[in-house]
Design a protein around this motif. Structure first.
Motif, PDB file in Angstrom:
ATOM      1  N   CYS A  96      21.152  -5.510  22.655  1.00  0.00           N
ATOM      2  CA  CYS A  96      22.098  -6.624  22.852  1.00  0.00           C
ATOM      3  C   CYS A  96      21.431  -7.976  22.612  1.00  0.00           C
ATOM      4  CB  CYS A  96      22.711  -6.595  24.242  1.00  0.00           C
ATOM      5  SG  CYS A  96      21.697  -7.351  25.537  1.00  0.00           S
ATOM      6  N   GLY A  97      20.116  -8.043  22.855  1.00  0.00           N
ATOM      7  CA  GLY A  97      19.354  -9.236  22.544  1.00  0.00           C
ATOM      8  C   GLY A  97      19.139 -10.203  23.692  1.00  0.00           C
ATOM      9  N   CYS A  99      17.629 -10.261  26.545  1.00  0.00           N
ATOM     10  CA  CYS A  99      16.291 -10.394  27.151  1.00  0.00           C
ATOM     11  C   CYS A  99      15.222 -10.785  26.151  1.00  0.00           C
ATOM     12  CB  CYS A  99      15.878  -9.079  27.790  1.00  0.00           C
ATOM     13  SG  CYS A  99      15.483  -7.786  26.556  1.00  0.00           S
ATOM     14  N   GLN A 100      15.553 -10.774  24.862  1.00  0.00           N
ATOM     15  CA  GLN A 100      14.503 -10.702  23.854  1.00  0.00           C
ATOM     16  C   GLN A 100      13.688 -11.980  23.681  1.00  0.00           C
ATOM     17  OE1 GLN A 100      13.516  -7.900  22.211  1.00  0.00           O
ATOM     18  NE2 GLN A 100      14.924  -6.701  23.460  1.00  0.00           N
ATOM     19  N   CYS A 131      14.710  -5.179  30.582  1.00  0.00           N
ATOM     20  CA  CYS A 131      15.651  -4.994  29.476  1.00  0.00           C
ATOM     21  C   CYS A 131      16.719  -4.004  29.922  1.00  0.00           C
ATOM     22  CB  CYS A 131      14.933  -4.469  28.235  1.00  0.00           C
ATOM     23  SG  CYS A 131      16.075  -4.108  26.879  1.00  0.00           S
ATOM     24  N   ARG A 132      17.933  -4.502  30.090  1.00  0.00           N
ATOM     25  CA  ARG A 132      19.006  -3.632  30.569  1.00  0.00           C
ATOM     26  C   ARG A 132      19.388  -2.592  29.517  1.00  0.00           C
ATOM     27  NH1 ARG A 132      23.670  -8.360  30.513  1.00  0.00           N
ATOM     28  NH2 ARG A 132      23.611  -8.715  28.285  1.00  0.00           N
ATOM     29  N   CYS A 133      19.008  -2.828  28.262  1.00  0.00           N
ATOM     30  CA  CYS A 133      19.292  -1.868  27.187  1.00  0.00           C
ATOM     31  C   CYS A 133      18.196  -0.828  27.037  1.00  0.00           C
ATOM     32  CB  CYS A 133      19.480  -2.598  25.866  1.00  0.00           C
ATOM     33  SG  CYS A 133      20.813  -3.810  25.885  1.00  0.00           S
TER      34      CYS A 133
HETATM   35 FE1  FES Z   1      19.777  -5.904  25.764  1.00  0.00          FE
HETATM   36 FE2  FES Z   1      17.153  -6.209  26.316  1.00  0.00          FE
HETATM   37  S1  FES Z   1      18.087  -5.862  24.353  1.00  0.00           S
HETATM   38  S2  FES Z   1      18.838  -6.594  27.636  1.00  0.00           S
END
Ligand code: FES
Length: 162
Positions: A96-97, A99-100, A131-133
């Protein structure tokens, strides 16, 4: 008024000394690459550099910044971040980006002090970046790739040597 050094510029901001740095970056200076996540230094989304050290801007009051140089994801430069950005793309880290930018700021601070980090070094340096992903395995792989790319082609950031 408080004077700050941010991304190579000296800026006066209309904020009290106890205002968190993140509030100024996003709300006053519109540097929105630095994210608000938890507001309690638990997730790392707000990570910036203070004189090259990764810190959580959500709990860092302006009074604690003082004369130190603030660098955000918008202003970070150098061989480390260049290698990381390339590796992030090659490994296809991002989901999702959200946290990046914080991940990259922590990773670049790590490579500055530890050019060839071990898995343990990476885990220690990155443990505060959530990172939630669940991109952790790709983040670790990309940090190793960036370190290796720098070792095998140190001039790569100045031009394409391949
Ligand atoms: Fe989604 Fe890290 S890429 S929270």
């Amino acid at each position: 008024m408080t004077t700050l050094k941010i991304n190579g510029k000296t800026i006066s901001v209309n904020a009290e000394p106890d205002t968190p740095l993140l509030w100024v970056l996003r709300g006053e200076l519109h540097q929105v690459g630095t994210k608000f996540g938890c507001g309690k230094a638990l997730c790392g989304a707000c990570t910036v550099h203070l004189d090259g050290v990764a810190v959580r801007s959500c709990i860092t009051p302006l009074a604690a910044v003082g004369e130190r140089e603030v660098v955000t994801i918008e202003g970070v430069q150098g061989a480390e971040i260049d290698a990381l950005r390339q590796a992030w793309t090659e490994v296809d880290v991002v989901q999702c980006g959200y946290c990046q930018s914080g991940q990259l700021m922590s990773a670049s601070a790590l490579l500055k002090t530890t050019p060839q980090p071990s898995d343990a070094d990476i885990d220690a340096a990155m443990s505060g970046n959530i990172c939630r992903c669940g991109t952790y395995p790709r983040i670790r792989a990309a940090i190793h790739a960036a370190a290796n790319n720098r070792t095998s082609a140190p001039a790569a950031s100045a031009g394409n040597t391949k």
